[in-house]
Design a protein around this motif. Structure first.
Motif, mmCIF file in Angstrom:
data_model
loop_
_atom_site.group_PDB
_atom_site.id
_atom_site.type_symbol
_atom_site.label_atom_id
_atom_site.label_comp_id
_atom_site.label_asym_id
_atom_site.label_seq_id
_atom_site.Cartn_x
_atom_site.Cartn_y
_atom_site.Cartn_z
ATOM 1 N N THR A 183 0.832 -1.211 0.000
ATOM 2 C CA THR A 183 0.000 0.000 0.000
ATOM 3 C C THR A 183 0.860 1.252 0.000
ATOM 4 O O THR A 183 0.579 2.222 -0.728
ATOM 5 C CB THR A 183 -0.927 0.003 1.229
ATOM 6 O OG1 THR A 183 -1.755 -1.163 1.202
ATOM 7 C CG2 THR A 183 -1.799 1.248 1.242
ATOM 8 N N THR A 186 2.508 1.776 -3.521
ATOM 9 C CA THR A 186 1.591 2.183 -4.598
ATOM 10 C C THR A 186 0.955 3.548 -4.356
ATOM 11 O O THR A 186 0.569 4.222 -5.313
ATOM 12 C CB THR A 186 0.480 1.136 -4.779
ATOM 13 O OG1 THR A 186 -0.186 0.928 -3.528
ATOM 14 C CG2 THR A 186 1.060 -0.173 -5.260
ATOM 15 N N THR A 187 0.841 3.953 -3.111
ATOM 16 C CA THR A 187 0.156 5.219 -2.822
ATOM 17 C C THR A 187 1.110 6.360 -2.490
ATOM 18 O O THR A 187 0.823 7.518 -2.816
ATOM 19 C CB THR A 187 -0.830 5.058 -1.651
ATOM 20 O OG1 THR A 187 -0.112 4.625 -0.478
ATOM 21 C CG2 THR A 187 -1.900 4.027 -1.978
#
Length: 230
Positions: A183, A186-187
């Motif tokens: 997470t 990707t963020t």
């Protein structure tokens, strides 16, 4: 070497050797709670590394073979680390090996993160750092496993419950940490994932050091339990 403490004499040892006459400020359960914190941080750092590292290698080199070789270096020597860890614990005691393992892991992962963020991580240096992690991380795990019955007794927890708590902490971390790493990558980005790895590794070392400074722990060590040999 002092003889192991008989089970019936543990409560007396907890109330005497190493404690001051007044009521101790730290609960006897604090060392076991800190052990769980070390367990969580240590496994989180390694689990996030296992996600971030192949992602990093693949994006930097675009070479899937190199990515596979890097992961092989990280996992293959672990059985050697487990064997060496057992020998070290027998010779130097679980607390010392646990502390050394977490300190070396924290330094290695922090250096790995800094070099990766600064784009200074060459393949030979990466291999060396991964070999260090593969050797010291299993030793720390075995040391914490050896300390679990001792700290469970100190916390007045049934051993089955203590083992369940430790194993539950480990399994939850092994599931949550890779999800967290993916997470973050990707963020927010790869840099933040490396920072998170370094923070978790340093946190494990800090919690481990705090455990060894607990007054209840020092009292137990003074009582002469064999696994706590100097």
């Amino acid at each position: 070497m002092n003889a192991p403490l008989e089970p019936d004499s543990w409560p007396a040892a907890l109330d005497s050797g190493g404690f001051e006459p007044e009521e101790p400020r730290n609960s006897p359960r604090a060392p076991f709670a800190l052990l769980l914190a070390v367990e969580a941080c240590s496994h989180a750092a390694m689990a996030m590394t296992q996600v971030t590292l192949p992602w990093f290698v693949l994006t930097q080199s675009n070479d899937a073979t190199l990515m596979g070789l890097v992961m092989l270096v990280l996992f293959a020597p672990a059985f050697v680390g487990s064997w060496i860890g057992g020998v070290w614990i027998d010779r130097y005691g679980a607390p010392r090996i646990s502390m050394l393992s977490e300190l070396i892991s924290a330094a290695t992962m922090t250096l790995l993160a800094a070099l990766a963020i600064g784009a200074q991580l060459s393949t030979p240096l990466l291999v060396v750092l991964l070999l260090v992690l593969a050797l010291v991380d299993p030793a720390g795990f075995i040391a914490r496993e050896a300390l679990t019955p001792v700290l469970a007794r100190l916390a007045r927890l049934p051993l089955a419950r203590a083992n369940a708590l430790r194993e539950g902490t480990t399994q939850i971390t092994r599931v949550a940490a890779p999800l967290l790493a993916g997470t973050i990558i990707t963020t927010v980005g790869m840099t933040s994932a490396w920072v998170a790895i370094a923070v978790a590794a340093v946190g494990a070392a800090v919690f481990n050091g705090t455990l060894l400074w607990q007054r209840a722990w020092r009292a137990l060590k003074a009582s002469g339990a064999a696994v706590l040999r100097d």
